[in-house]
Design an enzyme around this catalytic site. Sequence first.
Site, PDB file in Angstrom:
ATOM      1  N   HIS A  53      -8.457  -1.069   5.871  1.00 46.05           N
ATOM      2  CA  HIS A  53      -8.838  -2.365   6.447  1.00 46.05           C
ATOM      3  C   HIS A  53      -9.456  -3.239   5.358  1.00 46.05           C
ATOM      4  O   HIS A  53     -10.252  -2.749   4.545  1.00 46.05           O
ATOM      5  CB  HIS A  53      -9.848  -2.146   7.579  1.00 46.05           C
ATOM      6  CG  HIS A  53     -10.235  -3.409   8.283  1.00 46.05           C
ATOM      7  ND1 HIS A  53      -9.383  -4.090   9.130  1.00 46.05           N
ATOM      8  CD2 HIS A  53     -11.391  -4.123   8.249  1.00 46.05           C
ATOM      9  CE1 HIS A  53      -9.992  -5.160   9.600  1.00 46.05           C
ATOM     10  NE2 HIS A  53     -11.204  -5.207   9.078  1.00 46.05           N
ATOM     11  N   ASN A  59       0.827  -1.202   0.000  1.00 49.63           N
ATOM     12  CA  ASN A  59       0.000   0.000   0.000  1.00 49.63           C
ATOM     13  C   ASN A  59       0.862   1.253   0.000  1.00 49.63           C
ATOM     14  O   ASN A  59       0.527   2.249  -0.650  1.00 49.63           O
ATOM     15  CB  ASN A  59      -0.958  -0.003   1.190  1.00 49.63           C
ATOM     16  CG  ASN A  59      -2.247  -0.743   0.882  1.00 49.63           C
ATOM     17  OD1 ASN A  59      -2.899  -0.492  -0.123  1.00 49.63           O
ATOM     18  ND2 ASN A  59      -2.612  -1.675   1.747  1.00 49.63           N
ATOM     19  N   ARG A  79       2.198   1.074  24.741  1.00 46.66           N
ATOM     20  CA  ARG A  79       1.801   1.548  23.421  1.00 46.66           C
ATOM     21  C   ARG A  79       1.968   3.063  23.309  1.00 46.66           C
ATOM     22  O   ARG A  79       2.336   3.594  22.259  1.00 46.66           O
ATOM     23  CB  ARG A  79       0.339   1.177  23.138  1.00 46.66           C
ATOM     24  CG  ARG A  79       0.089  -0.321  23.015  1.00 46.66           C
ATOM     25  CD  ARG A  79      -1.372  -0.577  22.659  1.00 46.66           C
ATOM     26  NE  ARG A  79      -1.715  -1.982  22.748  1.00 46.66           N
ATOM     27  CZ  ARG A  79      -1.552  -2.860  21.777  1.00 46.66           C
ATOM     28  NH1 ARG A  79      -1.038  -2.470  20.631  1.00 46.66           N
ATOM     29  NH2 ARG A  79      -1.896  -4.130  21.947  1.00 46.66           N
TER      30      ARG A  79
END
Length: 212
Positions: free
Chosen positions: A131, A36, A87
């Site tokens: 997605h 991508n 994270r």
Amino acid sequence: MENSTPSFISPQINSEDMKLEKPLRLGILASGSGTNFEAIAKAIDQQQLNATIPLVIYNNPQAKVKEKAVAFNIESKLLNHREFKRRENLDQAIVDQFKSYQVNWVIMAGWMRIVTPVLLEAFPHHVINIHPSLLPSFKGIKAVEQALEAGVKITGCTVHLASLAVDSGPILLQAAVPILPNDTPETLHIRIQQQEHKIFPLAIALAAKLYP
């Protein structure tokens, strides 16, 4: 491989919709092969998308996106998520890097990490994800397998603004891909990726117009 089955993109947009007066500065996040990213970089090289890519960040030392970045003469940096305790710490490092390169849009091009408010608040309404399903159906991992197991006849891909909820946020573009009787996860994924590569650059341009 060309897609011999019909597909549709919603909403329908044309080349005029992709024209941007001011070039975007895209920061790419990728975890894997980088196809991508490659599609976006090609759209830029072919002057279909008015943008530059100052930096690609990848979290997997084995990610092939690094090689693709080299091929496009684009700088890349490894931020191995295993080296961060939380994270939020990883996202802060990402923010610091992108800010230092004057990035104004963050593009999650196969980024296999859940983002936190640290990233989203640093780039409000300017973080885009892709997605492999027609959201809101089949969120999360193994979306292609989920579609096959559910027995649906059509799946596809979605480009959307990222949010704290996984695979949620305002939808920018979707492309539908019919599921064939003999499809496997591998064959279906290939055809979905073909559509991803088509709509991702379009969706980035559309987002820049919707959320300047």
